[in-house]
Scaffold this active site. Structure first.
Site, PDB file in Angstrom:
ATOM      1  N   GLY A 231      49.418  37.936  41.743  1.00  0.00           N
ATOM      2  CA  GLY A 231      48.952  38.567  42.497  1.00  0.00           C
ATOM      3  C   GLY A 231      47.575  38.499  42.884  1.00  0.00           C
ATOM      4  N   SER A 232      47.043  39.599  43.083  1.00  0.00           N
ATOM      5  CA  SER A 232      45.553  39.303  43.344  1.00  0.00           C
ATOM      6  C   SER A 232      44.669  39.490  42.257  1.00  0.00           C
ATOM      7  CB  SER A 232      45.087  40.401  44.419  1.00  0.00           C
ATOM      8  OG  SER A 232      44.924  41.725  43.830  1.00  0.00           O
ATOM      9  N   THR A 233      43.289  38.815  42.379  1.00  0.00           N
ATOM     10  CA  THR A 233      42.565  38.677  41.080  1.00  0.00           C
ATOM     11  C   THR A 233      42.198  40.232  40.856  1.00  0.00           C
ATOM     12  OG1 THR A 233      41.840  36.541  41.681  1.00  0.00           O
ATOM     13  CG2 THR A 233      40.505  37.788  40.440  1.00  0.00           C
ATOM     14  N   LYS A 234      41.776  40.907  41.770  1.00  0.00           N
ATOM     15  CA  LYS A 234      41.250  42.594  41.451  1.00  0.00           C
ATOM     16  C   LYS A 234      42.258  42.966  40.710  1.00  0.00           C
ATOM     17  CE  LYS A 234      39.935  46.653  43.919  1.00  0.00           C
ATOM     18  NZ  LYS A 234      39.833  47.244  45.341  1.00  0.00           N
ATOM     19  N   GLU A 253      48.690  35.203  36.769  1.00  0.00           N
ATOM     20  CA  GLU A 253      48.604  34.031  37.803  1.00  0.00           C
ATOM     21  C   GLU A 253      47.930  34.632  39.053  1.00  0.00           C
ATOM     22  OE1 GLU A 253      48.562  32.070  40.494  1.00  0.00           O
ATOM     23  OE2 GLU A 253      50.667  32.036  40.921  1.00  0.00           O
ATOM     24  N   CYS A 287      49.092  30.887  47.009  1.00  0.00           N
ATOM     25  CA  CYS A 287      47.749  30.981  46.112  1.00  0.00           C
ATOM     26  C   CYS A 287      47.332  29.809  45.819  1.00  0.00           C
ATOM     27  CB  CYS A 287      48.140  31.640  44.728  1.00  0.00           C
ATOM     28  SG  CYS A 287      49.586  30.891  43.723  1.00  0.00           S
TER      29      CYS A 287
END
Length: 486
Positions: A231-234, A253, A287
């Site tokens: 998912g998202s980096t945050k 990831e 991504c």
């Protein structure tokens, strides 16, 4: 009505059931807002029951004959093939994926399942020498126990199975939390596939819920020993921090801002095709998508002309239409964020040589030129059919532009001199890079993962084997050892 639509939102301890939370969840088609299903969200109690079940059943599963374990995965692949059209329908309706995307995703799933079916026979160990006389050292590979998996909305069938299948195949129990917008494709459909394949009841559990309902407990719960998040980096950074606090392994990831480089000696037609595929597959919601096209000035205009001509032919709209290439983004929030980035790019001086319309959740292609590395378009992940084209003079500038990113997931270089391309690839800060190909690649036996803000760890093949197992040292002293103070 597709049979997978009729599944309850949770599969816990081998039972299909509603969650015990008061919170209602609505699953909608992102193209037309039609309601696919309603669920009662899972509660903390449901989560605990799921982990307890996985932990209990895993103790027997880890000792199951590998021939029987392999048969489960073989039967699962057969079931996927049998239900192929139903799965395509779900991917179209729940995710807004086109038929092309659905076929691509199902192929990836079958490949990862076939790879996973070999893992029960690769749980090998070693006998190692010792500096102590008459000692035998045995090192065993053993499952970690229970694995928690959190999957995203873009390729949920594959990106759930990418962790679920190898985790199960290496003897673990699993609790899977799919994204709330893709609870069928990324969750309950997978549970149904393994149920039909004969996986022991309660080994795989699926919970459908909101983070507001369970907070950090999915990660912080004392039973799971490893987490796999896509998912998202945050969010990934937060999960990594919580996992670290509780001494759990985290395989992350995360986002990407991939660069596709076109050098002056490239096959331009091939580069154009690869670049279009790498940006617009599944509306750019991948991504690994090529956000940045870095093109040598000697062939820049020819590339731009051919690229924009090809993009202009892409059909947009209803994903159930087999001719559609670009369907809807997952929800209105993603659309609003994309429009804001487009407007910001124009304010910063980028030139939209193609600017499609926004129709509901369908964002038609937007192609920017005159993009420089300091612009938001070049810095941020564009999870939409929006692309930036950048002009460079030489290899040094290629590396400067390509590496000017907080991300490092995938990339591509087009050149007729493959060794030149390989040398540049070695200097690009990315976990994966492909010569004369697109940025979107995932093969079941090759290490997959990124660097920097694109994540931690590697999956697929031997790397998944390492991710979901640990080693145990057992030594045997065959003759009495003399101790210094005995």
């Amino acid at each position: 009505m597709n049979q997978f639509n009729l599944l309850k939102g949770n599969y816990i301890a081998g039972k299909w059931r509603d969650g015990s939370s008061n919170q209602q969840m609505v699953n909608k088609n992102p193209y037309n807002d039609a309601i696919i299903a309603n669920y009662q969200a899972a509660s903390l109690q449901d989560l605990d029951e799921a982990y307890q079940s996985a932990n209990h059943v895993q103790k027997e599963w880890k000792n199951t004959n590998p021939v029987i374990q392999r048969e489960v995965f073989e039967k699962a692949v057969s079931y996927i093939e049998e239900k192929h059209e139903s799965i395509v329908e779900i991917i179209i309706n729940e995710i807004g994926g086109t038929r092309l995307k659905a076929e691509f995703e199902i192929g990836l799933v079958k490949n990862i399942m076939k790879e996973a079916s070999t893992l029960p026979f690769r749980m090998d160990g070693k006998i190692l020498p010792s500096p102590i006389d008459h000692k035998e050292n045995r090192v065993y590979r053993v499952p970690v126990g229970v694995v928690g998996v959190i999957s995203p909305f873009n390729f949920p069938f594959f990106l759930s199975m990418k962790s679920v299948a190898p985790a199960l195949a290496t003897g673990n129990g699993v609790v899977l939390k799919p994204h709330e917008h893709t609870s069928i494709t990324g969750g309950t459909m997978i549970a149904k596939i393994f149920e039909e394949a004969g996986l022991p009841e309660g080994l795989l559990n699926v919970i459908t819920t909101e983070i507001s309902e369970i907070g950090d407990h999915f990660v912080a719960h004392p039973i799971p020993r490893a987490m796999s998040f896509t998912g998202s980096t945050k969010v990934g950074k937060h999960i990594g921090a919580v996992a670290g606090k509780h001494l759990k392994e985290a395989h992350l990831e995360l986002g990407g801002n991939s660069a596709l480089v076109v050098l002056e000696d490239a096959d331009i037609d091939l580069a154009v095709s690869a670049a279009v595929f790498s940006r617009f597959t599944h509306q750019g919601q991948i991504c690994m998508s090529a956000n940045r096209l870095i093109v040598h000035e000697a062939i820049y205009q020819e590339f731009v002309d051919k690229y924009t001509a090809k993009v202009a032919t892409l059909t947009c709209g209803d994903p159930s239409d087999p001719s559609t290439i670009i369907g809807p983004l997952i929800n209105e929030q993603q659309v609003k964020g994309t429009v804001a980035l487009i407007e910001k790019g124009i304010e910063e001086g980028a030139v939209p040589v193609i600017r499609g319309e926004v129709k509901g959740n369908v964002v038609e292609p937007v192609v920017f030129t005159n993009v420089t590395p300091d612009m938001s378009l070049a810095k941020e992940e564009l999870f939409a059919p929006v692309v930036s084209i950048m002009k460079v003079k030489n290899d040094q500038e290629v590396l400067s532009y390509a590496n000017n990113s907080l991300y490092g997931l995938s990339g591509a270089i087009h050149t007729r001199n493959v060794e030149r391309g390989a040398e540049l690839a070695k200097q690009m800060d990315t976990g994966m890079i492909h010569i004369n190909d697109g940025t979107i690649n995932d093969e079941p036996n090759v290490a997959f993962g990124g660097v920097k803000n694109s994540g931690l760890g590697r999956l697929n093949g031997d790397w998944s084997l390492d991710a979901f197992t640990t080693t145990k040292w057992i030594s045997i002293q065959h003759k009495a050892r003399q101790y210094p103070y005995s």
